[in-house]
Enzyme design. Sequence first.
Site, mmCIF file in Angstrom:
data_model
loop_
_atom_site.group_PDB
_atom_site.id
_atom_site.type_symbol
_atom_site.label_atom_id
_atom_site.label_comp_id
_atom_site.label_asym_id
_atom_site.label_seq_id
_atom_site.Cartn_x
_atom_site.Cartn_y
_atom_site.Cartn_z
ATOM 1 N N LYS A 154 41.428 39.071 41.954
ATOM 2 C CA LYS A 154 41.584 38.542 40.599
ATOM 3 C C LYS A 154 41.533 37.020 40.564
ATOM 4 O O LYS A 154 40.880 36.434 39.690
ATOM 5 C CB LYS A 154 42.904 39.046 40.005
ATOM 6 C CG LYS A 154 42.946 40.552 39.799
ATOM 7 C CD LYS A 154 44.339 41.027 39.425
ATOM 8 C CE LYS A 154 44.396 42.531 39.278
ATOM 9 N NZ LYS A 154 45.764 43.026 39.026
ATOM 10 N N GLY A 169 44.512 43.430 33.056
ATOM 11 C CA GLY A 169 44.580 44.459 32.036
ATOM 12 C C GLY A 169 44.278 43.983 30.634
ATOM 13 O O GLY A 169 43.185 43.498 30.344
ATOM 14 N N ILE A 212 45.468 41.478 29.002
ATOM 15 C CA ILE A 212 45.535 40.040 28.761
ATOM 16 C C ILE A 212 44.115 39.489 28.669
ATOM 17 O O ILE A 212 43.326 39.642 29.609
ATOM 18 C CB ILE A 212 46.301 39.334 29.893
ATOM 19 C CG1 ILE A 212 47.735 39.870 29.988
ATOM 20 C CG2 ILE A 212 46.307 37.827 29.683
ATOM 21 C CD1 ILE A 212 48.515 39.356 31.175
ATOM 22 N N LYS A 240 37.418 45.102 39.677
ATOM 23 C CA LYS A 240 37.663 43.757 40.202
ATOM 24 C C LYS A 240 37.209 43.590 41.641
ATOM 25 O O LYS A 240 36.701 42.532 42.036
ATOM 26 C CB LYS A 240 39.144 43.398 40.078
ATOM 27 C CG LYS A 240 40.085 44.422 40.694
ATOM 28 C CD LYS A 240 41.525 44.106 40.378
ATOM 29 C CE LYS A 240 42.432 45.272 40.750
ATOM 30 N NZ LYS A 240 42.280 46.414 39.824
ATOM 31 N N VAL A 291 40.656 41.750 35.303
ATOM 32 C CA VAL A 291 41.761 40.841 35.606
ATOM 33 C C VAL A 291 42.853 40.992 34.549
ATOM 34 O O VAL A 291 42.608 40.792 33.362
ATOM 35 C CB VAL A 291 41.300 39.369 35.643
ATOM 36 C CG1 VAL A 291 42.471 38.458 35.997
ATOM 37 C CG2 VAL A 291 40.169 39.176 36.643
ATOM 38 N N THR A 296 42.387 57.622 35.077
ATOM 39 C CA THR A 296 43.366 57.208 34.057
ATOM 40 C C THR A 296 42.750 56.264 33.033
ATOM 41 O O THR A 296 42.890 56.461 31.821
ATOM 42 C CB THR A 296 44.564 56.523 34.727
ATOM 43 O OG1 THR A 296 45.165 57.424 35.665
ATOM 44 C CG2 THR A 296 45.603 56.118 33.696
#
Length: 431
Positions: free
Chosen positions: A202, A131, A133, A102, A129, A11
Amino acid sequence: MVKIGICGLGTVGQSTLEHLVKYKNMIRPNTAADFEVTHVADLDVESKEMFGAKITTTKDAMSIVNDPDVSIIIELIGGKTIANDVILESIKRKKHVVTANKALIAENGNNIFNLAKENGVYFGFEASVAGAIPIVQSLTRNMLNEKIYSISGIINGTCNYILDQMSSKNLSFQAALDQAQKLGYAEADPAFDINGNDAAHKIAILASLAYKIPLSYKETYIEGIKNITSLDIKYAYELGYNIKHIGITKENNKIVELRVHPTLVPKENILSQVNDVMNAILVNGERFGSSMFYGHGAGGAATASAVISNVVEAINFNMNTDKTNLNISHLIGSEKRKIQNIDDITNSFYLRIQADDEPGVMAEITNILASEKISIEAVTQHEPENEESIPIVMITNDVTGSSINKAVKQIESLNTVKEKIISIRVLKLNG
């Protein structure tokens, strides 16, 4: 021309390839050189979309790593076996690497960073970590001169969705999990998420960035959400809290807290209002105070956007226009800190005790708590959910984990207590 190879077309890999091909004209003004994706590898590569680009395809990721014309490797295979080989061999061959892996960083990152430093290559992991952000870049660039007191947040969208549905829709844990799987928010085997391992990876990465310590996943306290019930969500809400799965790292006197677990979050705390599959991270610093980072923490497009930001940096690094990211490899592991044992960390606690409805029960419980110097901040006694026992719900004062564990063990040994006691930590307003 900088040539890029992508290993893994799941994906995130498909979305990354689409970004680099379809939106190249938007990316190109930010890079010091032209670029193109020339190679992709995937075990099922025949079924993957190439978005009109002329790309060399293969099932063998290592063949791309060994190609001398490829300068940047994007590792999106996942896992800790083939992906590890791809990353390490790429670095040894002085290729720049971008990854969203991760688990691999958290568990083998110390080796990877040391190797990247030795070989003078760029290693980007923003997508590992939260996505889209930009928390990694913020900690390593924008906040590089800041003393970070704490980082706390909701960093697993699956857990947040399940707890949100249990709260807002009054669903059982299993019903909420089933719905998350139906919508694609949870894997067929959700253990990695609901047991807390994903969030632990994370928070271990964030702690290493904030406090320059070696990656300490194996020392992270990990607790998942499987034992959270609709009753606990209901009772917590009545006391002024929502239950969230929170990752926390703090530093005080060169001792670092590193933990993920369910947490009662006060309704007035902004993390309490983060719902659905969203992620949110609160960073508390010495000079800037508190900053919140909020957004989609997973999904192909969100994660791909973070990958692309690292690809731009890798291209510029490759062209000698941007060497600042080499500092990341130097900084991680440059400081030594003790990771605090969870039993030594002070918290207030939510306790739910199922006890017989008879005289003297409350006195027995409070006497045990008093013997461990635990006082009660709030207590409620509810109507029995069945004919056998009544739920007694308490919020304690701040005590160590070891004290609460001793008290719980003693209370559970009482003949009047019928079930295992539910114990959940409470988030402080400044935490």
